[in-house]
Scaffold this motif. Structure first.
Motif, PDB file in Angstrom:
ATOM      1  N   ARG A  28       1.004  -0.843   0.385  1.00 33.95           N
ATOM      2  CA  ARG A  28       0.050   0.180  -0.066  1.00 33.95           C
ATOM      3  C   ARG A  28       1.008   0.991   0.152  1.00 33.95           C
ATOM      4  O   ARG A  28       1.952   1.527   1.105  1.00 33.95           O
ATOM      5  N   CYS A  29       0.323   2.232  -0.500  1.00 31.15           N
ATOM      6  CA  CYS A  29       0.474   3.571  -0.162  1.00 31.15           C
ATOM      7  C   CYS A  29       1.105   4.271   0.215  1.00 31.15           C
ATOM      8  O   CYS A  29      -0.581   4.809   1.589  1.00 31.15           O
ATOM      9  N   PRO A  30       2.242   4.557   1.318  1.00 33.81           N
ATOM     10  CA  PRO A  30       2.125   5.279   2.666  1.00 33.81           C
ATOM     11  C   PRO A  30       1.554   6.630   2.847  1.00 33.81           C
ATOM     12  O   PRO A  30       1.131   7.248   3.265  1.00 33.81           O
ATOM     13  N   CYS A  31       0.843   7.156   1.176  1.00 28.42           N
ATOM     14  CA  CYS A  31       0.624   8.727   0.875  1.00 28.42           C
ATOM     15  C   CYS A  31      -1.017   8.480   1.504  1.00 28.42           C
ATOM     16  O   CYS A  31      -1.925   9.083   1.824  1.00 28.42           O
ATOM     17  N   CYS A  32      -1.232   7.777   0.387  1.00 31.49           N
ATOM     18  CA  CYS A  32      -2.737   7.686   0.101  1.00 31.49           C
ATOM     19  C   CYS A  32      -3.749   6.033   0.627  1.00 31.49           C
ATOM     20  O   CYS A  32      -4.887   5.881   0.471  1.00 31.49           O
ATOM     21  N   GLY A  33      -3.078   5.432   0.741  1.00 32.10           N
ATOM     22  CA  GLY A  33      -3.627   3.949   1.046  1.00 32.10           C
ATOM     23  C   GLY A  33      -3.879   2.681  -0.126  1.00 32.10           C
ATOM     24  O   GLY A  33      -4.342   2.063   0.368  1.00 32.10           O
ATOM     25  N   GLN A  34      -3.738   3.551  -0.695  1.00 32.75           N
ATOM     26  CA  GLN A  34      -4.518   2.461  -2.842  1.00 32.75           C
ATOM     27  C   GLN A  34      -3.500   1.434  -2.946  1.00 32.75           C
ATOM     28  O   GLN A  34      -1.549   2.245  -2.682  1.00 32.75           O
ATOM     29  N   LEU A  35      -3.509   0.532  -3.040  1.00 39.24           N
ATOM     30  CA  LEU A  35      -2.170  -0.939  -3.950  1.00 39.24           C
ATOM     31  C   LEU A  35      -1.243   0.475  -4.685  1.00 39.24           C
ATOM     32  O   LEU A  35      -1.700   1.209  -5.181  1.00 39.24           O
ATOM     33  N   ASN A  36       0.034   0.114  -4.480  1.00 35.32           N
ATOM     34  CA  ASN A  36       1.439   0.496  -5.113  1.00 35.32           C
ATOM     35  C   ASN A  36       1.525   0.377  -6.166  1.00 35.32           C
ATOM     36  O   ASN A  36       2.318   0.398  -6.980  1.00 35.32           O
ATOM     37  N   GLN A  37       1.259  -0.891  -6.675  1.00 32.52           N
ATOM     38  CA  GLN A  37       1.731  -1.558  -8.064  1.00 32.52           C
ATOM     39  C   GLN A  37       3.063  -2.207  -7.621  1.00 32.52           C
ATOM     40  O   GLN A  37       3.171  -2.834  -9.283  1.00 32.52           O
ATOM     41  N   CYS A  38       3.329  -2.104  -6.868  1.00 33.95           N
ATOM     42  CA  CYS A  38       5.099  -2.487  -6.631  1.00 33.95           C
ATOM     43  C   CYS A  38       5.510  -4.000  -6.907  1.00 33.95           C
ATOM     44  O   CYS A  38       4.769  -4.600  -5.569  1.00 33.95           O
ATOM     45  N   ARG A  93      10.355   2.225   3.596  1.00 30.73           N
ATOM     46  CA  ARG A  93       9.520   0.807   3.383  1.00 30.73           C
ATOM     47  C   ARG A  93       8.606   0.597   2.730  1.00 30.73           C
ATOM     48  O   ARG A  93       8.734  -0.485   2.768  1.00 30.73           O
ATOM     49  N   SER A  94       7.714   1.578   2.324  1.00 30.11           N
ATOM     50  CA  SER A  94       7.048   1.235   0.900  1.00 30.11           C
ATOM     51  C   SER A  94       6.704   1.892  -0.308  1.00 30.11           C
ATOM     52  O   SER A  94       7.514   3.483   0.203  1.00 30.11           O
ATOM     53  N   CYS A  95       6.492   1.206  -1.592  1.00 31.19           N
ATOM     54  CA  CYS A  95       6.595   1.548  -2.127  1.00 31.19           C
ATOM     55  C   CYS A  95       5.808   3.068  -1.721  1.00 31.19           C
ATOM     56  O   CYS A  95       4.326   2.611  -2.268  1.00 31.19           O
ATOM     57  N   LEU A  96       5.493   4.482  -2.931  1.00 32.80           N
ATOM     58  CA  LEU A  96       4.153   5.099  -3.569  1.00 32.80           C
ATOM     59  C   LEU A  96       3.486   4.728  -4.224  1.00 32.80           C
ATOM     60  O   LEU A  96       4.090   4.112  -5.188  1.00 32.80           O
ATOM     61  N   CYS A  97       2.426   4.358  -4.585  1.00 30.61           N
ATOM     62  CA  CYS A  97       1.888   4.052  -6.169  1.00 30.61           C
ATOM     63  C   CYS A  97       2.346   5.685  -7.397  1.00 30.61           C
ATOM     64  O   CYS A  97       2.620   6.622  -6.461  1.00 30.61           O
ATOM     65  N   PRO A  98       1.545   4.658  -8.427  1.00 26.29           N
ATOM     66  CA  PRO A  98       2.023   5.896  -9.394  1.00 26.29           C
ATOM     67  C   PRO A  98       1.008   6.868  -8.980  1.00 26.29           C
ATOM     68  O   PRO A  98       2.322   7.852  -9.975  1.00 26.29           O
ATOM     69  N   ARG A  99       0.356   7.040  -8.877  1.00 29.01           N
ATOM     70  CA  ARG A  99      -0.311   8.681  -8.453  1.00 29.01           C
ATOM     71  C   ARG A  99       0.308   9.590  -7.744  1.00 29.01           C
ATOM     72  O   ARG A  99       0.589  10.354  -8.013  1.00 29.01           O
ATOM     73  N   CYS A 100       0.382   9.045  -6.906  1.00 29.61           N
ATOM     74  CA  CYS A 100       1.311   9.506  -5.599  1.00 29.61           C
ATOM     75  C   CYS A 100       3.204  10.665  -6.050  1.00 29.61           C
ATOM     76  O   CYS A 100       2.940  10.757  -6.048  1.00 29.61           O
TER      77      CYS A 100
END
Length: 71
Positions: free
Chosen positions: A7-17, A51-58
């Motif tokens: 999950r993206c640490p900014c928005c909580g959406q799946l980060n697709q990483c 810790r985790s990748c941002l999602c493409p949008r963020c």
């Protein structure tokens, strides 16, 4: 507290990483060649950095999607 690396640490959406979902190192993922918006990274609390990748949008600095994070 455990971090959900999918999950993206900014928005909580799946980060697709691809790396976030893999047990071993992967050789290809969208995030390996992406340019990340520095402002998004600076906004993260220190304990969430690297810790985790941002999602493409963020990663692009775009506004988060309005759909719930129940993907």
């Amino acid at each position: 507290m455990s971090t959900d690396t999918t999950r993206c640490p900014c928005c909580g959406q799946l980060n697709q990483c691809a790396q976030a979902d893999a047990d071993a190192a992967v050789s290809e993922c969208w995030c390996f060649s992406a340019t990340f918006d520095a402002e998004q990274l600076v906004k993260l609390p220190p304990e969430q950095r690297n810790r985790s990748c941002l999602c493409p949008r963020c990663a692009q600095g775009l506004p988060a999607e309005t759909q719930p994070a129940n993907d």
